[in-house]
Design a protein around this motif. Structure first.
Motif, PDB file in Angstrom:
ATOM      1  N   VAL A 317       0.812  -1.002  -0.149  1.00 33.51           N
ATOM      2  CA  VAL A 317      -0.404   0.435  -0.198  1.00 33.51           C
ATOM      3  C   VAL A 317       1.029   1.507  -0.278  1.00 33.51           C
ATOM      4  O   VAL A 317       1.764   1.335   0.334  1.00 33.51           O
ATOM      5  N   CYS A 321      -2.846   5.076   3.153  1.00 32.80           N
ATOM      6  CA  CYS A 321      -3.469   3.790   3.498  1.00 32.80           C
ATOM      7  C   CYS A 321      -3.175   4.197   5.492  1.00 32.80           C
ATOM      8  O   CYS A 321      -1.924   3.870   5.871  1.00 32.80           O
ATOM      9  N   ASP A 322      -4.872   4.297   5.785  1.00 34.69           N
ATOM     10  CA  ASP A 322      -4.299   4.742   7.442  1.00 34.69           C
ATOM     11  C   ASP A 322      -5.180   3.825   8.257  1.00 34.69           C
ATOM     12  O   ASP A 322      -5.761   2.784   8.313  1.00 34.69           O
ATOM     13  N   HIS A 397      -3.517   0.889  -3.625  1.00 35.67           N
ATOM     14  CA  HIS A 397      -3.531   2.071  -3.694  1.00 35.67           C
ATOM     15  C   HIS A 397      -4.943   3.189  -4.093  1.00 35.67           C
ATOM     16  O   HIS A 397      -6.032   3.157  -4.825  1.00 35.67           O
ATOM     17  N   SER A 426      -8.149   1.753  -5.766  1.00 36.50           N
ATOM     18  CA  SER A 426      -8.711   0.264  -4.393  1.00 36.50           C
ATOM     19  C   SER A 426     -10.057   1.851  -4.344  1.00 36.50           C
ATOM     20  O   SER A 426     -10.762   1.255  -3.846  1.00 36.50           O
ATOM     21  N   ASN A 428     -10.927   4.166  -3.058  1.00 40.96           N
ATOM     22  CA  ASN A 428     -11.006   4.796  -1.829  1.00 40.96           C
ATOM     23  C   ASN A 428      -9.728   5.476  -0.686  1.00 40.96           C
ATOM     24  O   ASN A 428      -8.537   5.417  -1.987  1.00 40.96           O
ATOM     25  N   SER A 430      -7.310   6.952   2.588  1.00 41.52           N
ATOM     26  CA  SER A 430      -7.396   6.784   4.401  1.00 41.52           C
ATOM     27  C   SER A 430      -7.865   5.727   5.356  1.00 41.52           C
ATOM     28  O   SER A 430      -7.267   4.160   4.515  1.00 41.52           O
ATOM     29  N   LEU A 433      -8.862   2.473   2.736  1.00 40.60           N
ATOM     30  CA  LEU A 433      -7.845   1.501   1.544  1.00 40.60           C
ATOM     31  C   LEU A 433      -7.090   0.405   3.060  1.00 40.60           C
ATOM     32  O   LEU A 433      -7.312  -0.565   2.614  1.00 40.60           O
ATOM     33  N   GLY A 434      -7.461   1.446   4.483  1.00 45.07           N
ATOM     34  CA  GLY A 434      -6.719   1.070   5.207  1.00 45.07           C
ATOM     35  C   GLY A 434      -7.473  -0.679   5.165  1.00 45.07           C
ATOM     36  O   GLY A 434      -7.285  -1.612   6.068  1.00 45.07           O
ATOM     37  N   ALA A 437      -7.695  -3.192   2.648  1.00 39.37           N
ATOM     38  CA  ALA A 437      -5.329  -3.680   3.079  1.00 39.37           C
ATOM     39  C   ALA A 437      -5.774  -5.175   4.001  1.00 39.37           C
ATOM     40  O   ALA A 437      -5.046  -5.820   3.427  1.00 39.37           O
TER      41      ALA A 437
END
Length: 589
Positions: A317, A321-322, A397, A426, A428, A430, A433-434, A437
């Motif tokens: 990622v 990605c948070d 991503h 993604s 998406n 933050s 995306l987290g 993932a």
């Protein structure tokens, strides 16, 4: 026929032949890499350094050896990666400095350049160690000098120097206990000998084989490897300036870490260091010149990938990605960092600036933060390492409409033919995306095959919805995502948009009206979307330490604590959302 001179074309062809041999041995060199840190990337780093030379100068070669040697040195500095790559770059810098302004040189003149290359390589290190690449370079240089006294044929001189270099290589385990324990020779030293063998093969045959056609059957790899945890980050940067004082730079950074290599000359240097505080190191370097091309790779993670058992599929990622860092570590995610800056101050997201530090700087600094996507080189470095340790990669991503991150990843994707590389938008960002993932990584870690993991990735991308709340629209205006005129109209109407990620970027999907209870109204809308306990929830907040527990509890009461992930809102979205912003991701299961 004797070879009595070297010109620019012959030098370039020799270096190119050496490159091909090193490339053919890349995987083997990675396997025997135990010193100074067993992070399994010596072959990759040396190959990248040499490949940059080939890429940069192949269309610029002339007969003038001094000009070509200078181009080689400059390109090696640009491409130098890792401890071995930095030493190799300094070898070429010294070689160039030892070559006079001539079109071609004799063996006697080459002796001067070879000695300068050896001396410069030693001078580049803060603490030179015998039993390494340095030893082999020194023995090679001394042999060139000795044989040249009675011989005027480069073919014979370099052949004898190669044989002595091989002997020196075989002796490295006697000089470094860590090599003897692992049952291997030094990887950097082996790489230099491979480079010399490639040159000698070209001299003997007149041919430069393509590395794809060279097969290396050696099975040796390091055993009894002790992982090193003194320093976490393999950190590098380029410095440019006028009359850079390398001695002063050495003195300033000597207490910042270990394995320090300073390669280059008066106007440009490449610095390599192992450290736990990349930011402090970069800040110190900035006192001496302009700092460029900052990077900091997590050696602890690289060692784990190289020397512990893991699955066949890696999940990549970017730092947009948070997720909490402990969850990133547990999942084994590989993160390519976004770059950010406040004015002239540059940072590597979540490496030289944490999310917590970002919000403090946001409040303090009059400059609005700006972010920039990872470069193709950032992805090349990550994928090159993974190619040696995994069969497949799933790379997730931001959507292309929001960032060029996917474009950077795709730009280098064709270079990786050995592994199955899959790059996704993604749709998406933050914590959304987290969650994607997380789901994909869990499936890979559970042992699912690549086809199953790809199906799960596609489904998660389609099902995960992420909604963004903005506490104050002024930050999204400063970040250039909303025209000031539209903000004025929204303020007059007491409207605030609810944004959501999709393939089209970040778009409004509704509006909040009541200014006083705006956040509560947003949370109520989000809670209505959670229609059962069969949801994963992600919450990323922009510096709300006093409120976040009560916010999270609203969702925990509906789906359970184990299904709620709470984290800081990172710079990628935080730079536009500002303090008080929030992202809530909802994912069915």
């Amino acid at each position: 026929m004797a070879i009595e001179y070297l010109d620019g074309i012959r030098l370039y062809r020799g270096v190119s032949a050496g490159l091909q041999k090193v490339m053919s041995r890349r995987e083997y060199l990675n396997k025997i890499n135990v010193f100074p840190v067993p992070d399994g990337d010596t072959g990759t780093n040396m190959a990248h350094t040499l490949a940059t030379i080939e890429r940069n100068i192949r269309d610029k070669v002339t007969t003038q050896i001094q000009k070509v040697s200078q181009m080689i040195a400059d390109s090696a500095l640009d491409g130098a990666r890792g401890n071995s790559g930095a030493i190799f770059a300094q070898f070429f810098v010294g070689l160039s400095e030892g070559i006079t302004q001539k079109e071609k040189i004799s063996p006697d003149e080459f002796v001067v350049a070879a000695k300068q290359a050896s001396d410069s390589s030693y001078e580049a290190l803060m603490q030179p160690r015998e039993g390494t690449m340095l030893t082999v370079i020194r023995v090679w240089s001394q042999t060139v000098e000795r044989v040249s006294k009675n011989c005027n044929d480069f073919k014979l001189i370099l052949a004898e120097a190669l044989e002595k270099a091989k002997i020196a290589l075989a002796e490295t385990p006697k000089q470094l206990a860590v090599l003897a324990k692992a049952g291997v020779v030094d990887a950097g030293a082996q790489g230099f000998v491979d480079f010399l063998e490639g040159i000698q093969s070209y001299i003997d045959t007149g041919e430069i084989p393509l590395y794809e056609n060279v097969i290396v059957l050696e099975k040796d790899e390091a055993q009894n490897v002790e992982l090193q945890d003194e320093f976490q980050y393999c950190t590098e940067c380029v410095m440019e300036g006028t009359d850079l004082n390398r001695i002063a730079i050495k003195e300033a950074i000597q207490d910042k870490g270990g394995s320090i290599v300073i390669a280059g000359g008066k106007n440009k240097v490449k610095i390599h260091i192992h450290t736990n505080n990349p930011k402090e190191f970069f800040d110190t370097c900035r006192k001496f010149g302009e700092v460029l091309d900052e990077k900091a790779d997590d050696m602890l993670k690289q060692q784990k990938d190289s020397h512990t058992k893991h699955g066949k599929i890696a999940i990549v990622v970017d730092s947009a990605c948070d997720l909490p860092q402990n969850l990133i570590d547990d999942l084994g995610l590989h993160v390519v960092p976004v770059r950010l800056n406040f004015g002239d101050d540059h940072y590597i997201d979540k490496v030289t600036m944490t999310s917590e530090e970002f919000w403090k700087e946001f409040e303090r600094n009059p400059n609005h933060p700006k972010t920039s996507q990872p470069t193709p080189g950032d992805f090349r470095r990550q994928y090159q390492f993974l190619e040696e340790h995994y069969e497949s990669v799933v790379s997730l991503h931001l959507p292309l409409k929001l960032s060029g991150t996917v474009q950077s990843a795709n730009a280098v994707s064709k270079e990786f033919k050995k592994m199955n590389l899959n790059i996704f938008e993604s749709n998406n960002g933050s914590v959304g995306l987290g969650l994607i993932a997380k789901k994909v990584a869990e499936s890979a870690n559970d042992g699912k095959n690549i086809d199953e993991v790809l199906q799960i990735a596609k489904r998660a991308i389609g099902e995960t919805k992420n909604y963004v709340y903005l506490d104050d629209l002024k930050y999204v205006v400063r970040g250039g995502r909303l025209p000031a005129k539209k903000k004025k109209i929204l303020n007059i109407l007491h409207l605030s948009p609810i944004l959501s990620f999709s393939a089209d970027g970040l778009k409004p999907v509704g509006f909040l009206i009541d200014k006083k209870n705006k956040r509560n109204n947003f949370l109520k809308r989000m809670l209505k979307k959670v229609t059962s306990s069969k949801f994963k929830i992600g919450i990323a907040h922009g510096n709300l330490p006093n409120e976040i527990d009560s916010i999270a509890k609203l969702f925990i009461d509906k789906v359970g604590k184990e299904n709620v992930v709470v984290t800081d809102l990172g710079p990628a979205l935080g730079a536009h959302g500002g303090p008080g912003a929030m992202a809530i991701a909802i994912q069915p299961f």
